[in-house]
Every structure is written in structure tokens, then in C-alpha cells.
Enzyme design. Sequence first.
Site, PDB file in Angstrom:
ATOM      1  N   MET A 139       0.848  -1.201   0.000  1.00 27.98           N
ATOM      2  CA  MET A 139       0.000   0.000   0.000  1.00 27.98           C
ATOM      3  C   MET A 139       0.884   1.252   0.000  1.00 27.98           C
ATOM      4  O   MET A 139       0.439   2.340   0.358  1.00 27.98           O
ATOM      5  CB  MET A 139      -0.939  -0.009   1.208  1.00 27.98           C
ATOM      6  N   HIS A 161       9.245   1.061   2.989  1.00 23.66           N
ATOM      7  CA  HIS A 161      10.393   1.102   3.901  1.00 23.66           C
ATOM      8  C   HIS A 161      11.237  -0.139   3.633  1.00 23.66           C
ATOM      9  O   HIS A 161      10.936  -0.918   2.709  1.00 23.66           O
ATOM     10  CB  HIS A 161       9.909   1.172   5.357  1.00 23.66           C
ATOM     11  N   GLY A 220      11.422  -2.904   5.013  1.00 19.96           N
ATOM     12  CA  GLY A 220      10.685  -4.176   5.044  1.00 19.96           C
ATOM     13  C   GLY A 220      10.187  -4.503   3.641  1.00 19.96           C
ATOM     14  O   GLY A 220      10.318  -5.636   3.157  1.00 19.96           O
ATOM     15  N   HIS A 221       9.639  -3.491   2.959  1.00 14.76           N
ATOM     16  CA  HIS A 221       9.138  -3.722   1.598  1.00 14.76           C
ATOM     17  C   HIS A 221      10.291  -4.025   0.635  1.00 14.76           C
ATOM     18  O   HIS A 221      10.185  -4.923  -0.201  1.00 14.76           O
ATOM     19  CB  HIS A 221       8.410  -2.476   1.075  1.00 14.76           C
ATOM     20  N   GLN A 278     -10.259  -2.519   2.748  1.00 18.97           N
ATOM     21  CA  GLN A 278      -9.718  -3.194   3.931  1.00 18.97           C
ATOM     22  C   GLN A 278      -9.640  -2.288   5.151  1.00 18.97           C
ATOM     23  O   GLN A 278      -9.138  -2.694   6.193  1.00 18.97           O
ATOM     24  CB  GLN A 278      -8.370  -3.834   3.632  1.00 18.97           C
ATOM     25  N   GLY A 312       5.125  -9.835   3.998  1.00 16.16           N
ATOM     26  CA  GLY A 312       5.959  -9.725   5.192  1.00 16.16           C
ATOM     27  C   GLY A 312       5.360 -10.503   6.362  1.00 16.16           C
ATOM     28  O   GLY A 312       4.133 -10.565   6.522  1.00 16.16           O
ATOM     29  N   ASP A 350       2.665  -9.054   9.105  1.00 14.90           N
ATOM     30  CA  ASP A 350       1.223  -9.310   9.008  1.00 14.90           C
ATOM     31  C   ASP A 350       1.025 -10.819   8.945  1.00 14.90           C
ATOM     32  O   ASP A 350       0.596 -11.360   7.919  1.00 14.90           O
ATOM     33  CB  ASP A 350       0.656  -8.609   7.774  1.00 14.90           C
ATOM     34  N   SER A 371       4.685   1.044   7.716  1.00 15.60           N
ATOM     35  CA  SER A 371       4.345   2.338   7.105  1.00 15.60           C
ATOM     36  C   SER A 371       3.761   3.271   8.149  1.00 15.60           C
ATOM     37  O   SER A 371       3.870   4.487   8.052  1.00 15.60           O
ATOM     38  CB  SER A 371       3.335   2.131   5.977  1.00 15.60           C
ATOM     39  N   ARG A 372       3.110   2.673   9.143  1.00 13.00           N
ATOM     40  CA  ARG A 372       2.453   3.501  10.167  1.00 13.00           C
ATOM     41  C   ARG A 372       3.440   4.127  11.145  1.00 13.00           C
ATOM     42  O   ARG A 372       3.065   5.032  11.894  1.00 13.00           O
ATOM     43  CB  ARG A 372       1.436   2.664  10.945  1.00 13.00           C
TER      44      ARG A 372
END
Length: 278
Positions: A30, A34, A36-37, A61, A147, A150, A186-187
Amino acid sequence: MKVFQTKKSLQAYLNESRALNKKIGLVPTMGALHLGHTSLIEQAKHVNDIVVCSIFVNPTQFNDPKDLEKYPRTLEADIALLEDVDCDVLFNPSVEEIYDNNEKWYLDIGDLEFILEGKFRPGHYQGVMQVVYKLFDIVKPANAYFGQKDYQQFLVISKMVDLTRMEIKLTICPIVRESDGLAMSSRNRHLTAYDHELAIVLSRTLNWVKENFYKKSIDALLEEAKLLISSNPNIVFEYFEVVDGLTLKPANHQTEKVVALVAAKVGNTRLIDNILIK
Ligand code: PAF
């Protein structure tokens, strides 16, 4: 990197590549990317000829319209990051490109939809499945990457792929953490410096539970974990569970694959994290 906004243009490009026997990997995101992506993209690049990253903030979602509104959107920085890791294709469609008016979706995945995250975010996983199904159908990848942060989402998507008989190999990739242990998300950009300090308690508690797994009963571990997390009034504890890594049902010491999962609101930001215990 090639950038496509429409299904048609993306599919025309991918069809040509498929005709040349190129293997396609998909990393659905989305945005607000970062490390992680980018670790997912790097993993995808090892085994695919073409790596597609999708950036689409999926409205179906979000059970809270305010959460959807404030979800970070950082397209320019995302493109720079994707170029740095040599991503081949970005698919960045509009909402209208993905959804028709009043589209319906429902797939029965049993309890998995309603426990843990599902309990706190009603409808969330139906929305995730709806969009991931569409992205899979558009891109038709051989492989797709998600990832571990989640964790439940990965199980939900695996179940959807099984039920719909899509022939896509799913790979779960390890959580990438800040040097202080905070799981990248992202948050996190919504966290103040003070919130960030507080949020570290989540990964610390997960590690503590892992270290003490065989030393205490699971009930005692859960009680202590809850106390550690909710000891600060700026943290709203949601859940901490130690569960079977395949079913997400409560685990015991004999369970073969065990995962601990946590969710809490730190300041105004809802965070999740998890750790594989065994
Ligand atoms: O994990 C995410 O970023 C999203 O839930 C996903 C899988 C891209 C679907 O919108």
C-alpha cells in the site's frame, strides 16, 4: 522501472514477457515503502525475471474511514526506493481502475477472519482478500511475497489461494526491524519520538516471552506480557496471544509451531508485531 496505472497496459507488457517465458513475481503493497518492503523486492528478484510491485491503498480493507484518510501516501519517495532496489515494474492504479461501483466480495475462510486482528478490524480480511485476489488475477504472478509482520494476513491469503485454486507460490519474508527492535511499518511515520520510545516495549515483550517460553506457563507469560505493555497510560493494549502458527488457535508447550502476536495503540497509532517462538 516501468510504471503502469491501468490493468490493460500492465497486462500487455506482462503478456509479452510471459510469451518469452519470463517468471513474474509480485510484491503487493500500500506504499509508504520502507526497508521491510524493499527486502521483499530483493527476495523476489532472486527467483523471478520480472518483479512487479503494486502500490494501492485499498479502501475495502479499512474499517475506519479516518484510518484510510490518514494512511501515508508518499509516491515520489516510493518510486525512488523502488528504483534503488531495481524493481522492474510499478503498478499504481486508481481506485476506479480496481473497483466497479458497489462491487461485492465474500469468501468464507472460517474463524481465521474473526480472531486476533479480525476481532479488532471487522471486515478487514475480506477487503484484503478482495484486493489481493484482483491483483493476482491482473498480474498472474508465479510467486508473491508478503511480510511476516502481518502474520495472520499471510495465513488468510494462503487460505484464499487454496480455496480459489490459484496457482501462485506464496512466500513469507522475515520482519525487518529498526536497530532498537521496532518492527518496520508504514504507520511508524505517525509515531512521535516519544511514541517510538514507548513502542519498543512490543518487540521487547515478544522477545521476553520467547526467552521464557519453557520457564513459565502460557497463562503466566500472557499475564506478564499484558502488564508490561499496558503499564504505560499512553499505550492501549489490544491483544497478546501465544498461538499455533498454522491455525492461530491457542498453543501449548507441545505445539509444533508457535507464534506470539501483539497489537496495541501507541499514542494515536495502532501497531502490530509478532515473533516465531518455535
Ligand atoms: O499488507 C499490505 O500492505 C496490504 O494488506 C496488501 C497485502 C497490499 C493488500 O492491500
